[in-house]
Design an enzyme around this catalytic site. Structure first.
Site, PDB file in Angstrom:
ATOM      1  N   PRO A  23       0.853  -1.199   0.000  1.00 33.78           N
ATOM      2  CG  PRO A  23       0.072  -0.974   2.191  1.00 33.78           C
ATOM      3  CD  PRO A  23       0.819  -1.899   1.286  1.00 33.78           C
ATOM      4  CG  MET A  24       3.485   2.035  -2.050  1.00 35.29           C
ATOM      5  SD  MET A  24       4.544   1.728  -3.495  1.00 35.29           S
ATOM      6  CE  MET A  24       3.407   0.870  -4.598  1.00 35.29           C
ATOM      7  CB  CYS A 108      -1.570   5.538  15.876  1.00 33.28           C
ATOM      8  SG  CYS A 108      -2.042   6.199  17.468  1.00 33.28           S
ATOM      9  CE  LYS A 130       3.545  -2.268   4.793  1.00 35.38           C
ATOM     10  NZ  LYS A 130       4.321  -1.185   5.414  1.00 35.38           N
ATOM     11  CG  ASN A 191       7.569  -3.783   3.277  1.00 37.14           C
ATOM     12  OD1 ASN A 191       7.109  -2.775   3.772  1.00 37.14           O
ATOM     13  ND2 ASN A 191       8.115  -3.772   2.073  1.00 37.14           N
ATOM     14  N   GLY A 192      10.857  -5.041   3.007  1.00 31.89           N
ATOM     15  CA  GLY A 192      12.134  -4.382   3.272  1.00 31.89           C
ATOM     16  C   GLY A 192      13.302  -5.078   2.607  1.00 31.89           C
ATOM     17  CG  ASN A 193      16.723  -5.026   3.481  1.00 32.95           C
ATOM     18  OD1 ASN A 193      16.608  -3.814   3.615  1.00 32.95           O
ATOM     19  ND2 ASN A 193      17.259  -5.796   4.424  1.00 32.95           N
ATOM     20  CB  ALA A 215       7.019  -0.022  -0.952  1.00 34.44           C
TER      21      ALA A 215
END
Length: 458
Positions: A23-24, A108, A130, A191-193, A215
């Site tokens: 989601p972006m 949050c 997420k 998610n990441g890298n 993303a």
């Protein structure tokens, strides 16, 4: 049909998706999702939607979901951000018929478990979450387990902390993701890298997750999940064709073209300015075509055996990942005092404007962006908002209205005439036969005063 849960939901509803588009905000709209699906994406998320706005604004629902879906765009997960559990559920109920699951962005931490549990109980589709990791692996694991217990059916773990953003992003921790995967009995996405298909496969092997979400890697190369790095114009032209069928805001299109052409725009700066200024879809398409021609000219002049400039793995006209520069040594970013405003100030040009403001100035040449030329506003004595220049009380309009009403006074500067209206009303009543003598202003006539003030405030 009963609501599927956990691995059954992942395998049957989501088709065992392994390649996921994140989601972006303003960037995972329908046209981009369709492009990504054509090139290997098996599951997509909508941009993050604000639950409260989604509930109260029918146009927001229409523009961001109801008119932004099609049969080819499934499976699809709608993501919301929300602090109030009731508002989150209301928004999810309005969206559940248009998607396969509802995702909660847990930026949050307030009332997390209650939000997830309430949605799990009320919705006909599964609830997913997420999250970002904490510095401590154990704390991250407990966080994910709490979500699972509350009813979350799939959790995506971004392997960076909430502080790791922008130039401070750094590498994502797959160790945190691996620990979460081992500790929960629901599917996990990482998610990441992720910059290539090889990264996707290595992440699944190292962490044991069910799928991998991309993303920024997807924005720079939508064919990432195919394992291809095509010429930029190939994907740019395909995307623009989809946009013509499924229109979206011009700001989204422009942002995508800036990402796709990122490396080429470092070479052809003039066209970067042109892309920032054009105000139509066909104008953007024309700039993209000009960039294509420049790249083809660069290719024709390329000497045999030449290498890409800088640290790029490919020549600039090839889709490839963008590697964020790390914090500069001795800078505010490196000391932990980084902010977007500080970065803009450091990158300001000789005329004192940040790059962001220079872009805005290109689009609005008659508008003043120099802070030294902006008018200085005097503050209201009570609330600190800008006061009225001609206010008799030196207040803003809101504070002035309260004081003028309380003191039965006038403020011509704000157009408030409580005293004048009261006097006129009392004078008029005194001329009517059979009426009592009107009291003087300030003598205490609560009935007349309330009646006149009520009409004045209305």
């Amino acid at each position: 049909m009963p609501k599927l849960q956990g691995f059954e939901f992942w395998s049957r509803t989501l088709g065992g998706a392994r390649h996921v588009v994140a989601p972006m905000v303003d960037q995972s709209e329908l046209a981009w999702r369709l492009l990504s699906r054509r090139h290997g994406a098996q599951l997509c998320y909508t941009p993050m939607l604000h639950a409260q706005v989604f509930v109260r604004d029918a146009n927001y629902r229409k523009e961001n979901l109801y008119c932004d879906v099609c049969p080819e765009d499934r499976p699809l997960i709608v993501q919301f951000c929300a602090n109030d559990p009731e508002v989150f559920v209301q928004a999810a109920l309005l969206a559940q018929d248009y998607c396969d699951a509802i995702d909660l962005n847990l930026g949050c931490p307030q009332m997390i478990a209650k939000r997830v549990q309430l949605a799990h109980e009320k919705l006909s589709v599964p609830v997913t979450c997420k999250i970002r990791v904490f510095s401590e692996i154990d704390k991250t694991v407990r966080y994910a387990q709490m979500l699972e217990k509350a009813g979350c059916q799939l959790v995506t773990v971004h392997g960076r902390t909430k502080e790791q953003k922008g130039p401070l992003s750094g590498a994502a921790s797959w160790e945190h993701i691996k620990a979460v995967r081992k500790a929960v009995a629901i599917p996990v996405f990482a998610n990441g890298n992720i910059r290539s298909l090889q990264d996707v496969e290595r992440c699944i092997q190292d962490t044991g997750v069910q799928g991998v979400m991309s993303a920024e890697g997807n924005l720079h190369n939508p064919a990432l999940f195919e394992g291809r790095s095509p010429a930029v114009w190939e994907l740019a032209e395909e995307y623009l064709d989809i946009v013509r069928l499924h229109p979206c805001p011009l700001s989204c299109v422009r942002a995508h073209l800036f990402k796709l052409w990122h490396h080429t725009l470092q070479v052809h700066q003039q066209l970067r300015d042109e892309l920032a200024k054009v105000k139509t879809l066909e104008g953007i398409a024309a700039v993209s075509q000009a960039l294509k021609l420049r790249c083809q000219e660069d290719m024709s002049r390329q000497e045999e055996g030449a290498q890409p400039a800088g640290d790029l793995p490919f020549f600039h006209w090839i889709c490839q990942p963008y590697v964020r520069p790390g914090p500069r040594e001795g800078s505010k970013e490196n000391s932990g005092g980084c902010s977007k405003r500080a970065l803009e100030e450091e990158e300001a040009s000789t005329d004192g404007l940040s790059k962001n403001k220079q872009k805005k100035q290109l689009r609005n040449p008659h508008k003043t962006f120099d802070p030294s030329l902006k008018p200085k506003y005097a503050k209201c004595d009570q609330c600190g908002n800008p006061k009225g220049n001609r206010c008799v009380f030196n207040l803003c309009r809101g504070c002035c209205k309260k004081r003028a009403f309380k003191e039965t006074a006038d403020c011509p500067g704000h157009g408030l005439l409580f005293k004048t209206k009261l006097e006129k009303s009392l004078t008029w009543k005194g001329t009517q036969p059979g009426r009592q003598e009107p009291p003087q202003v300030g003598s205490g006539a609560p009935g007349a005063f309330s009646e006149v003030m009520g009409s004045a405030l209305a």
